[in-house]
Design a protein around this motif. Structure first.
Motif, PDB file in Angstrom:
ATOM      1  N   PRO A   3       0.817  -1.213   0.000  1.00  0.00           N
ATOM      2  CA  PRO A   3       0.000   0.000   0.000  1.00  0.00           C
ATOM      3  C   PRO A   3       0.854   1.268   0.000  1.00  0.00           C
ATOM      4  N   LEU A   4       0.284   2.333  -0.528  1.00  0.00           N
ATOM      5  CA  LEU A   4       1.022   3.591  -0.631  1.00  0.00           C
ATOM      6  C   LEU A   4       1.466   4.086   0.747  1.00  0.00           C
ATOM      7  N   ALA A   5       0.580   3.980   1.736  1.00  0.00           N
ATOM      8  CA  ALA A   5       0.945   4.413   3.096  1.00  0.00           C
ATOM      9  C   ALA A   5       2.054   3.532   3.671  1.00  0.00           C
ATOM     10  N   GLU A   6       2.007   2.238   3.383  1.00  0.00           N
ATOM     11  CA  GLU A   6       3.055   1.314   3.836  1.00  0.00           C
ATOM     12  C   GLU A   6       4.384   1.667   3.178  1.00  0.00           C
ATOM     13  N   ILE A  28      -2.849  -5.454  -8.675  1.00  0.00           N
ATOM     14  CA  ILE A  28      -3.646  -6.649  -8.951  1.00  0.00           C
ATOM     15  C   ILE A  28      -5.126  -6.307  -8.802  1.00  0.00           C
ATOM     16  N   ALA A  29      -5.932  -6.869  -9.678  1.00  0.00           N
ATOM     17  CA  ALA A  29      -7.378  -6.652  -9.625  1.00  0.00           C
ATOM     18  C   ALA A  29      -7.996  -7.579  -8.572  1.00  0.00           C
ATOM     19  N   VAL A  30      -8.724  -6.984  -7.624  1.00  0.00           N
ATOM     20  CA  VAL A  30      -9.365  -7.749  -6.556  1.00  0.00           C
ATOM     21  C   VAL A  30     -10.761  -7.161  -6.299  1.00  0.00           C
ATOM     22  N   THR A  31     -11.560  -7.854  -5.505  1.00  0.00           N
ATOM     23  CA  THR A  31     -12.873  -7.305  -5.173  1.00  0.00           C
ATOM     24  C   THR A  31     -12.711  -6.040  -4.327  1.00  0.00           C
ATOM     25  N   THR A  32     -13.670  -5.132  -4.471  1.00  0.00           N
ATOM     26  CA  THR A  32     -13.610  -3.892  -3.696  1.00  0.00           C
ATOM     27  C   THR A  32     -13.618  -4.193  -2.194  1.00  0.00           C
ATOM     28  N   GLU A  33     -14.364  -5.227  -1.788  1.00  0.00           N
ATOM     29  CA  GLU A  33     -14.454  -5.561  -0.368  1.00  0.00           C
ATOM     30  C   GLU A  33     -13.106  -5.997   0.203  1.00  0.00           C
ATOM     31  N   ILE A  34     -12.388  -6.843  -0.530  1.00  0.00           N
ATOM     32  CA  ILE A  34     -11.120  -7.343   0.004  1.00  0.00           C
ATOM     33  C   ILE A  34     -10.096  -6.231   0.038  1.00  0.00           C
ATOM     34  N   ASN A  35     -10.160  -5.336  -0.934  1.00  0.00           N
ATOM     35  CA  ASN A  35      -9.238  -4.199  -0.958  1.00  0.00           C
ATOM     36  C   ASN A  35      -9.481  -3.290   0.250  1.00  0.00           C
ATOM     37  N   SER A  36     -10.752  -3.083   0.580  1.00  0.00           N
ATOM     38  CA  SER A  36     -11.085  -2.243   1.740  1.00  0.00           C
ATOM     39  C   SER A  36     -10.657  -2.916   3.045  1.00  0.00           C
ATOM     40  N   THR A  37     -10.825  -4.233   3.117  1.00  0.00           N
ATOM     41  CA  THR A  37     -10.432  -4.975   4.320  1.00  0.00           C
ATOM     42  C   THR A  37      -8.927  -4.904   4.540  1.00  0.00           C
ATOM     43  N   LYS A  38      -8.170  -5.005   3.457  1.00  0.00           N
ATOM     44  CA  LYS A  38      -6.709  -4.966   3.554  1.00  0.00           C
ATOM     45  C   LYS A  38      -6.230  -3.585   3.974  1.00  0.00           C
ATOM     46  N   GLY A  39      -6.802  -2.537   3.376  1.00  0.00           N
ATOM     47  CA  GLY A  39      -6.384  -1.187   3.712  1.00  0.00           C
ATOM     48  C   GLY A  39      -4.892  -0.991   3.502  1.00  0.00           C
ATOM     49  N   ASP A  40      -4.217  -0.388   4.478  1.00  0.00           N
ATOM     50  CA  ASP A  40      -2.770  -0.173   4.341  1.00  0.00           C
ATOM     51  C   ASP A  40      -1.976  -1.077   5.267  1.00  0.00           C
TER      52      ASP A  40
END
Length: 197
Positions: free
Chosen positions: A106-109, A136-148
């Motif tokens: 992630p950008l913040a990381e 990488i293309a992923v579901t919006t939900e998993i991207n939000s869960t991962k965050g930074d």
């Protein structure tokens, strides 16, 4: 989509330039372990992303085309049809609006791991990196869960994706000479130990 590496996943959303286990292990061993930096001065705007990279196509649209199956796009390069397999959670979607492009690191990381001292041009290159396994293309939900979060506090829910995720993360940090923390390195090593390729 075929892969030359024996035993590598055949998931559609598998980014480019993913080395074999031995090389990634060497890269992990070579990364500098350092206490994480602060978020002082950070903003996503310091990493200009989704720039136009080809014709009318932005980086985001390029990844949607690359990672999707039977993707058709309009004159503005936005997909009009296709399907996307999300490697982290094993979900397939047919609406591009329900797909996010995840920055593996992630950008913040990245900011906390050395990018705070980079030029804006270098941060832009990192945020739009199509040459390595950073997007990488992923579901919006998993991207939000991962965050930074880093691998010490977040892993893909699909355990079969742990090997790939660790390799994407390690190789990206290696390519961009970013540092990592002790707990992050330990989590990455545990996931890399699962790799058979």
């Amino acid at each position: 989509m075929a892969f030359s590496v024996a035993g590598a996943p055949t998931a559609l959303a598998f980014p480019p330039d993913v080395p074999g286990k031995a090389q990634v292990q060497s890269e992990l061993n070579g990364l500098t372990v350092r206490t994480e930096g602060s978020m002082n001065g950070y903003s996503r705007e310091k990493f200009p992303h989704w720039k136009t990279v080809s014709g009318t196509c932005s980086t985001r649209e390029q990844v949607l085309k690359r990672d999707g199956d039977n993707v058709k796009v309009g004159s503005d390069c936005y997909p009009t049809s296709g399907s996307w397999y999300s490697y982290f959670d094993g979900v397939t979607r047919t609406s591009p609006s329900k797909i996010s492009i995840d920055h593996i690191v992630p950008l913040a990381e990245a900011w906390r791991s050395g990018a705070s001292s980079w030029s804006t041009a270098k941060r832009e290159a990192f945020a739009n990196d199509l040459d390595g396994p950073q997007l990488i293309a992923v579901t919006t939900e998993i991207n939000s869960t991962k965050g930074d979060r880093d691998p010490a506090s977040w892993k893909p829910p699909r355990t079969s994706a742990h090997c790939g995720y660790a390799k994407f993360w390690i190789h990206t940090k290696h390519r961009w000479q970013l540092t990592l923390q002790t707990a992050e390195k330990s989590a990455l090593q545990t996931m890399l130990n699962r790799c058979s390729y």
